[in-house]
Design a protein around this motif. Structure first.
Motif, PDB file in Angstrom:
ATOM      1  N   ASN A 106       0.833  -1.191   0.000  1.00 39.82           N
ATOM      2  CA  ASN A 106       0.000   0.000   0.000  1.00 39.82           C
ATOM      3  C   ASN A 106       0.871   1.246   0.000  1.00 39.82           C
ATOM      4  O   ASN A 106       1.966   1.241   0.545  1.00 39.82           O
TER       5      ASN A 106
ATOM      6  N   GLY B  51      -4.393   2.934  -4.628  1.00 34.16           N
ATOM      7  CA  GLY B  51      -3.187   2.388  -4.009  1.00 34.16           C
ATOM      8  C   GLY B  51      -3.054   2.711  -2.529  1.00 34.16           C
ATOM      9  O   GLY B  51      -2.148   2.232  -1.864  1.00 34.16           O
ATOM     10  N   TYR B  52      -3.938   3.532  -1.995  1.00 34.48           N
ATOM     11  CA  TYR B  52      -3.939   3.872  -0.569  1.00 34.48           C
ATOM     12  C   TYR B  52      -5.014   3.062   0.126  1.00 34.48           C
ATOM     13  O   TYR B  52      -6.133   2.944  -0.357  1.00 34.48           O
ATOM     14  N   ARG B  53      -4.685   2.536   1.271  1.00 36.15           N
ATOM     15  CA  ARG B  53      -5.653   1.803   2.083  1.00 36.15           C
ATOM     16  C   ARG B  53      -6.308   2.812   3.021  1.00 36.15           C
ATOM     17  O   ARG B  53      -5.648   3.404   3.874  1.00 36.15           O
TER      18      ARG B  53
ATOM     19  N   ASN C 137      -9.068  -0.208  -0.686  1.00 33.71           N
ATOM     20  CA  ASN C 137      -7.903   0.253  -1.413  1.00 33.71           C
ATOM     21  C   ASN C 137      -8.376   1.248  -2.466  1.00 33.71           C
ATOM     22  O   ASN C 137      -9.133   0.898  -3.358  1.00 33.71           O
TER      23      ASN C 137
ATOM     24  N   ASP D 251      -2.172  -1.276   7.774  1.00 33.12           N
ATOM     25  CA  ASP D 251      -1.929  -1.834   6.443  1.00 33.12           C
ATOM     26  C   ASP D 251      -2.505  -3.236   6.251  1.00 33.12           C
ATOM     27  O   ASP D 251      -2.695  -3.659   5.116  1.00 33.12           O
TER      28      ASP D 251
END
Length: 186
Positions: A20, A148-150, A145, A124
């Motif tokens: 992530n 690409g960021y959680r 998600n 994460d």
């Protein structure tokens, strides 16, 4: 043909298990928020579009309830600017820290992610978790998600084990360019 399937499987595996992105690298957020707050056993629901330029500039445009539709709240540093369309009126006042759960939540997560490796590991990897800050507890019930960021998309906030708010976040956009004029009332 078999090579293509093998390659596709390999590619999907890499994408599925990729790391992530670091949430401290988020500079801007756009989202739609359904917020339910609780005070004295009564609940109040509202929905709004939110634009956030980290760390200290936020704009909320009310969508629901209909009686508040079009109201605009801009938080810059310690100032709160409010536009009430029904009166075509703009007011300025001092910003109250307790008033805005979103800003408090984002700042808290970014600070912990940066400083605390055990928090980063939980953030994460876990589907849901709880984390506390003084007398506040954030219960993350759903993570997604996004670019690409959680990021949390459903959470509850408690103060001394009393439910204060539920936040459901949707239509999230990360690090889109936001012009400064977006935070002005014309």
């Amino acid at each position: 043909m078999k090579k293509i399937f093998t390659f596709m499987y390999f590619l999907i595996s890499i994408v599925s298990f990729s790391e992530n992105k670091n949430i401290t690298l988020i500079d801007t957020l756009k989202m739609f928020v359904n917020e339910k707050t609780y005070v004295n056993k009564k609940s109040n629901e509202k929905s709004y579009d939110l634009i956030y330029l980290l760390p200290k500039t936020l704009k909320k445009v009310m969508v629901e309830p209909k009686s508040h539709r079009g109201e605009i709240f801009i938080y810059k540093d310690s100032t709160k600017i409010v536009y009430l369309p029904i009166f075509d009126q703009v007011t300025r006042e001092e910003n109250s820290q307790e008033e805005n759960f979103i800003v408090e939540t984002i700042r808290f997560f970014q600070e912990n992610y940066k400083k605390n490796s055990s928090f980063r590991k939980v953030y994460d990897n876990e589907k849901s978790f709880r984390v506390s800050k003084k007398n506040l507890t954030f219960e993350i019930l759903k993570m997604e998600n996004i670019d690409g960021y959680r990021l949390p998309t459903y959470l509850k906030i408690y103060e001394d084990n009393i439910l204060l708010a539920e936040l459901k976040l949707s239509k999230i956009k990360v690090n889109e360019k936001i012009p400064g004029s977006e935070f002005e009332i014309k």
